[in-house]
Design an enzyme around this catalytic site. Structure first.
Site, PDB file in Angstrom:
ATOM      1  N   TYR A 133     -54.553  11.856 -13.753  1.00  0.00           N
ATOM      2  CA  TYR A 133     -53.124  11.973 -13.442  1.00  0.00           C
ATOM      3  C   TYR A 133     -52.689  10.836 -12.504  1.00  0.00           C
ATOM      4  O   TYR A 133     -51.900   9.985 -12.854  1.00  0.00           O
ATOM      5  CB  TYR A 133     -52.831  13.320 -12.759  1.00  0.00           C
ATOM      6  CG  TYR A 133     -52.565  14.497 -13.676  1.00  0.00           C
ATOM      7  CD1 TYR A 133     -53.171  14.620 -14.913  1.00  0.00           C
ATOM      8  CD2 TYR A 133     -51.709  15.528 -13.285  1.00  0.00           C
ATOM      9  CE1 TYR A 133     -52.931  15.709 -15.734  1.00  0.00           C
ATOM     10  CE2 TYR A 133     -51.456  16.622 -14.094  1.00  0.00           C
ATOM     11  CZ  TYR A 133     -52.071  16.714 -15.322  1.00  0.00           C
ATOM     12  OH  TYR A 133     -51.820  17.801 -16.113  1.00  0.00           O
ATOM     13  N   SER A 134     -53.235  10.848 -11.247  1.00  0.00           N
ATOM     14  CA  SER A 134     -52.728   9.948 -10.206  1.00  0.00           C
ATOM     15  C   SER A 134     -53.009   8.481 -10.512  1.00  0.00           C
ATOM     16  O   SER A 134     -54.037   8.132 -11.104  1.00  0.00           O
ATOM     17  CB  SER A 134     -53.388  10.267  -8.863  1.00  0.00           C
ATOM     18  OG  SER A 134     -53.254  11.622  -8.572  1.00  0.00           O
ATOM     19  N   GLU A 249     -53.943  24.293 -11.594  1.00  0.00           N
ATOM     20  CA  GLU A 249     -54.741  23.535 -10.622  1.00  0.00           C
ATOM     21  C   GLU A 249     -54.431  24.036  -9.205  1.00  0.00           C
ATOM     22  O   GLU A 249     -55.322  24.196  -8.379  1.00  0.00           O
ATOM     23  CB  GLU A 249     -54.417  22.040 -10.720  1.00  0.00           C
ATOM     24  CG  GLU A 249     -55.162  21.231  -9.667  1.00  0.00           C
ATOM     25  CD  GLU A 249     -54.893  19.733  -9.747  1.00  0.00           C
ATOM     26  OE1 GLU A 249     -54.026  19.320 -10.524  1.00  0.00           O
ATOM     27  OE2 GLU A 249     -55.557  18.992  -9.011  1.00  0.00           O
ATOM     28  N   GLU A 379     -46.607  18.743   1.777  1.00  0.00           N
ATOM     29  CA  GLU A 379     -45.162  18.459   1.882  1.00  0.00           C
ATOM     30  C   GLU A 379     -44.481  18.698   0.532  1.00  0.00           C
ATOM     31  O   GLU A 379     -43.384  19.255   0.470  1.00  0.00           O
ATOM     32  CB  GLU A 379     -44.922  17.003   2.333  1.00  0.00           C
ATOM     33  CG  GLU A 379     -45.283  16.699   3.780  1.00  0.00           C
ATOM     34  CD  GLU A 379     -46.790  16.517   3.991  1.00  0.00           C
ATOM     35  OE1 GLU A 379     -47.541  16.414   2.994  1.00  0.00           O
ATOM     36  OE2 GLU A 379     -47.220  16.469   5.163  1.00  0.00           O
TER      37      GLU A 379
HETATM   38  C1  LIG Z   1     -60.054  15.263  -2.729  1.00  0.00           C
HETATM   39  C2  LIG Z   1     -59.038  14.766  -3.716  1.00  0.00           C
HETATM   40  C3  LIG Z   1     -59.287  14.876  -5.068  1.00  0.00           C
HETATM   41  C4  LIG Z   1     -58.352  14.409  -5.989  1.00  0.00           C
HETATM   42  N1  LIG Z   1     -58.655  14.480  -7.335  1.00  0.00           N
HETATM   43  C5  LIG Z   1     -57.780  13.974  -8.234  1.00  0.00           C
HETATM   44  C6  LIG Z   1     -58.123  13.975  -9.633  1.00  0.00           C
HETATM   45  O1  LIG Z   1     -59.198  14.427 -10.039  1.00  0.00           O
HETATM   46  N2  LIG Z   1     -57.245  13.432 -10.498  1.00  0.00           N
HETATM   47  C7  LIG Z   1     -56.041  12.927 -10.096  1.00  0.00           C
HETATM   48  O2  LIG Z   1     -55.290  12.494 -10.952  1.00  0.00           O
HETATM   49  N3  LIG Z   1     -55.700  12.891  -8.784  1.00  0.00           N
HETATM   50  C8  LIG Z   1     -56.536  13.403  -7.849  1.00  0.00           C
HETATM   51  N4  LIG Z   1     -56.229  13.371  -6.498  1.00  0.00           N
HETATM   52  C9  LIG Z   1     -54.979  12.695  -6.078  1.00  0.00           C
HETATM   53  C10 LIG Z   1     -53.914  13.611  -5.530  1.00  0.00           C
HETATM   54  O3  LIG Z   1     -53.303  14.365  -6.545  1.00  0.00           O
HETATM   55  C11 LIG Z   1     -52.898  12.713  -4.786  1.00  0.00           C
HETATM   56  O4  LIG Z   1     -53.578  12.137  -3.698  1.00  0.00           O
HETATM   57  C12 LIG Z   1     -51.706  13.492  -4.314  1.00  0.00           C
HETATM   58  O5  LIG Z   1     -50.915  13.923  -5.364  1.00  0.00           O
HETATM   59  C13 LIG Z   1     -50.837  12.639  -3.337  1.00  0.00           C
HETATM   60  O6  LIG Z   1     -50.525  11.418  -3.880  1.00  0.00           O
HETATM   61  P1  LIG Z   1     -50.768  10.048  -3.083  1.00  0.00           P
HETATM   62  O7  LIG Z   1     -52.169  10.065  -2.566  1.00  0.00           O
HETATM   63  O8  LIG Z   1     -50.364   8.933  -3.963  1.00  0.00           O
HETATM   64  O9  LIG Z   1     -49.813  10.152  -1.813  1.00  0.00           O
HETATM   65  P2  LIG Z   1     -48.267   9.767  -1.758  1.00  0.00           P
HETATM   66  O10 LIG Z   1     -47.563  10.392  -2.894  1.00  0.00           O
HETATM   67  O11 LIG Z   1     -48.164   8.290  -1.590  1.00  0.00           O
HETATM   68  O12 LIG Z   1     -47.836  10.488  -0.420  1.00  0.00           O
HETATM   69  C14 LIG Z   1     -48.063   9.926   0.870  1.00  0.00           C
HETATM   70  C15 LIG Z   1     -47.453  10.866   1.912  1.00  0.00           C
HETATM   71  O13 LIG Z   1     -46.027  10.949   1.711  1.00  0.00           O
HETATM   72  C16 LIG Z   1     -45.629  12.299   1.564  1.00  0.00           C
HETATM   73  N5  LIG Z   1     -44.541  12.396   0.568  1.00  0.00           N
HETATM   74  C17 LIG Z   1     -44.464  11.741  -0.623  1.00  0.00           C
HETATM   75  N6  LIG Z   1     -43.337  12.104  -1.274  1.00  0.00           N
HETATM   76  C18 LIG Z   1     -42.700  13.007  -0.486  1.00  0.00           C
HETATM   77  C19 LIG Z   1     -41.485  13.765  -0.611  1.00  0.00           C
HETATM   78  N7  LIG Z   1     -40.716  13.656  -1.698  1.00  0.00           N
HETATM   79  N8  LIG Z   1     -41.157  14.631   0.393  1.00  0.00           N
HETATM   80  C20 LIG Z   1     -41.936  14.754   1.507  1.00  0.00           C
HETATM   81  N9  LIG Z   1     -43.102  14.050   1.672  1.00  0.00           N
HETATM   82  C21 LIG Z   1     -43.472  13.196   0.703  1.00  0.00           C
HETATM   83  C22 LIG Z   1     -46.865  13.023   1.057  1.00  0.00           C
HETATM   84  O14 LIG Z   1     -46.813  14.420   1.347  1.00  0.00           O
HETATM   85  C23 LIG Z   1     -47.972  12.297   1.806  1.00  0.00           C
HETATM   86  O15 LIG Z   1     -48.108  12.836   3.102  1.00  0.00           O
HETATM   87  C24 LIG Z   1     -57.130  13.836  -5.548  1.00  0.00           C
HETATM   88  C25 LIG Z   1     -56.870  13.734  -4.165  1.00  0.00           C
HETATM   89  C26 LIG Z   1     -57.810  14.187  -3.261  1.00  0.00           C
HETATM   90  C27 LIG Z   1     -57.508  14.053  -1.797  1.00  0.00           C
END
Ligand SMILES: Cc1cc2nc3c(=O)[nH]c(=O)nc-3n(C[C@H](O)[C@H](O)[C@H](O)COP(=O)(O)OP(=O)(O)OC[C@H]3O[C@@H](n4cnc5c(N)ncnc54)[C@H](O)[C@@H]3O)c2cc1C
Length: 395
Positions: A133-134, A249, A379
């Site tokens: 996904y990400s 999930e 968040e």
């Molecule tokens: C242990 C672990 C396992 C994972 N496994 C997978 C996996 O198997 N497959 C996969 O696809 N992904 C996976 N992920 C990714 C995970 O889904 C993303 O890290 C998560 O969705 C956040 O995205 P980002 O890291 O890009 O943070 P960002 O989206 O860049 O966010 C950064 C910060 O900004 C805040 N923020 C962003 N937008 C808003 C808003 N609109 N309002 C308020 N606050 C906001 C967030 O809360 C966060 O604090 C995993 C992550 C972790 C930590």
């Protein structure tokens, strides 16, 4: 009722005869969790045998229909099985993103052919799945994803990169969100594809975490040919599948730390050992109060999860309330690890060596911090709760 009693007797007899002694002991750590798959590093013959025997019974997914690898048990029968496994201390034979995340989406959106192809292999733990996904620029704003899949008639040509793909380096197949119509509004141009990680053009690079482990990867797709038959649901309608899967999930993520097989030492045991007792009560009144408050919250949360689990098994969709569970589950698990560290004191900070259980407490504490990020950050869950559960207007 009598039927259920007979069933209980049968289950008990079968488990006693078939669950190897080593699979009736508490899990020692993450390495003891069985994820299955083509490349799984089995910890022992017993671990493999236990999975094979349970899968042959259809008991890795007891309520799934038999044609898809389950046992077709009723909800009541499945509960009996769960209770009898807990009574004997049996380990969960298979933990799988396939079971918890992908299968609910396949049941709802896949063709019959796709169900028959994938579900039995998930049930038997033959194929390990990962979630694509990400992307570096698409986490919370998942619909902004850029990985493309170009329609070439009998196949799609996939190019791009994913990030934070948990265990991509160990997974056999991926369920992946791709952009199939770059011109459409962003949620309308996404499709949901399944493909083999052994396909030419797929590569992974593990990322090392603060806890010292490398549980996830950056995943690259370079002209990967994916057969058209691997599209789940309609072309460009993948966002609906993706959202439905995310709700499952989040429910799964909510239950972090509630895993089966028992723990080496409960918080209460640790507290008694570390703080001592005074008249049968924990000697430190402040920590005693915190521990009691935690246990009440944990118990209430556990019962709520059970209720939601029952409702889902009875056919209800998890809906946006899964965000409530995801948010609260992350808080409960983080507090559990905070307490463990506080109760155990300096001993819990050891990083290496047998005496510190190879840093299990400290590493798990660090790992728990990710609970409020994975599966959608806290968040974002609060935003969903505000909008879709409480009906509050946009800020
Ligand atoms: C242990 C672990 C396992 C994972 N496994 C997978 C996996 O198997 N497959 C996969 O696809 N992904 C996976 N992920 C990714 C995970 O889904 C993303 O890290 C998560 O969705 C956040 O995205 P980002 O890291 O890009 O943070 P960002 O989206 O860049 O966010 C950064 C910060 O900004 C805040 N923020 C962003 N937008 C808003 C808003 N609109 N309002 C308020 N606050 C906001 C967030 O809360 C966060 O604090 C995993 C992550 C972790 C930590």
């Amino acid at each position: 009722m009598a039927e259920l009693d007979t069933f209980r007797e049968e289950v008990r007899t079968w488990l006693e005869a078939n669950c190897p002694a080593a699979m009736r002991t508490p899990m020692g750590g993450d390495d003891d969790v069985c994820w299955g798959g083509r490349r799984f590093p089995w910890q022992s013959d017993d671990q493999k045998l236990w999975l094979q025997r349970m899968a042959a019974q259809g008991w890795t997914v007891p309520e799934w229909p038999r044609e898809y690898g389950g046992a077709g048990l009723s909800r009541a029968q499945a509960k009996v099985l769960q209770q009898e496994m807990a009574r004997l201390g049996c380990r969960i034979p298979l933990t799988s993103l396939g079971i918890i995340m992908l299968a609910p989406a396949l049941f709802k959106f896949a063709s019959e052919e796709q169900k028959r192809e994938h579900l039995p292999k998930i049930a038997r733990g033959e194929i390990r799945w990962c979630q694509g996904y990400s992307e570096p620029g698409a986490g919370s704003d998942l619909a902004g994803l850029q990985t493309t899949a170009v329609d070439r008639g009998d196949h799609f040509l996939v190019n791009g990169a994913k990030i934070w793909t948990s265990y991509a380096n160990l997974a056999d197949w991926i369920f992946c969100l791709v952009r199939t119509d770059p011109k459409a509004p962003k949620r309308d141009g996404i499709s949901f594809l399944l493909f083999d990680m052994a396909t030419p053009g797929v590569s992974t690079r593990p990322i090392k975490l603060i806890s010292g482990a490398s549980p996830f990867c950056q995943t690259f797709f370079d002209d990967v040919k994916v057969p058209r038959g691997n599209l789940v649901g309609e072309l460009n309608k993948g966002w609906t599948v993706a959202k439905y899967l995310l709700q499952h999930e989040r429910n799964m993520a909510a239950s972090v730390g509630r895993g089966g097989g028992g723990r080496k030492q409960t918080l209460e045991e640790l507290a008694k050992q570390a703080l001592g007792e005074d008249n049968g009560r924990l000697a430190d009144p402040v920590l005693r109060h915190r521990l009691a408050r935690f246990q009440v919250r944990e118990q209430a949360f556990s019962l709520t999860m059970q209720r939601v689990g029952d409702e889902m098994k009875a056919g209800a969709d998890p809906g946006p309330a899964s965000s409530l569970l995801k948010y609260y589950g992350a808080e409960v698990n983080k507090e559990r690890h905070e307490l463990r560290l506080e109760l155990g004191g300096m001993d819990q900070l050891g990083w290496e060596g047998e005496v510190f259980d190879e840093g299990r407490a400290a590493r798990s504490w660090l790992r728990s911090k990710a609970n409020s990020i994975e599966g959608g950050t806290s968040e974002i869950q609060l935003n969903i709760i505000a909008k879709r559960v409480l009906g509050l207007p946009d800020a």
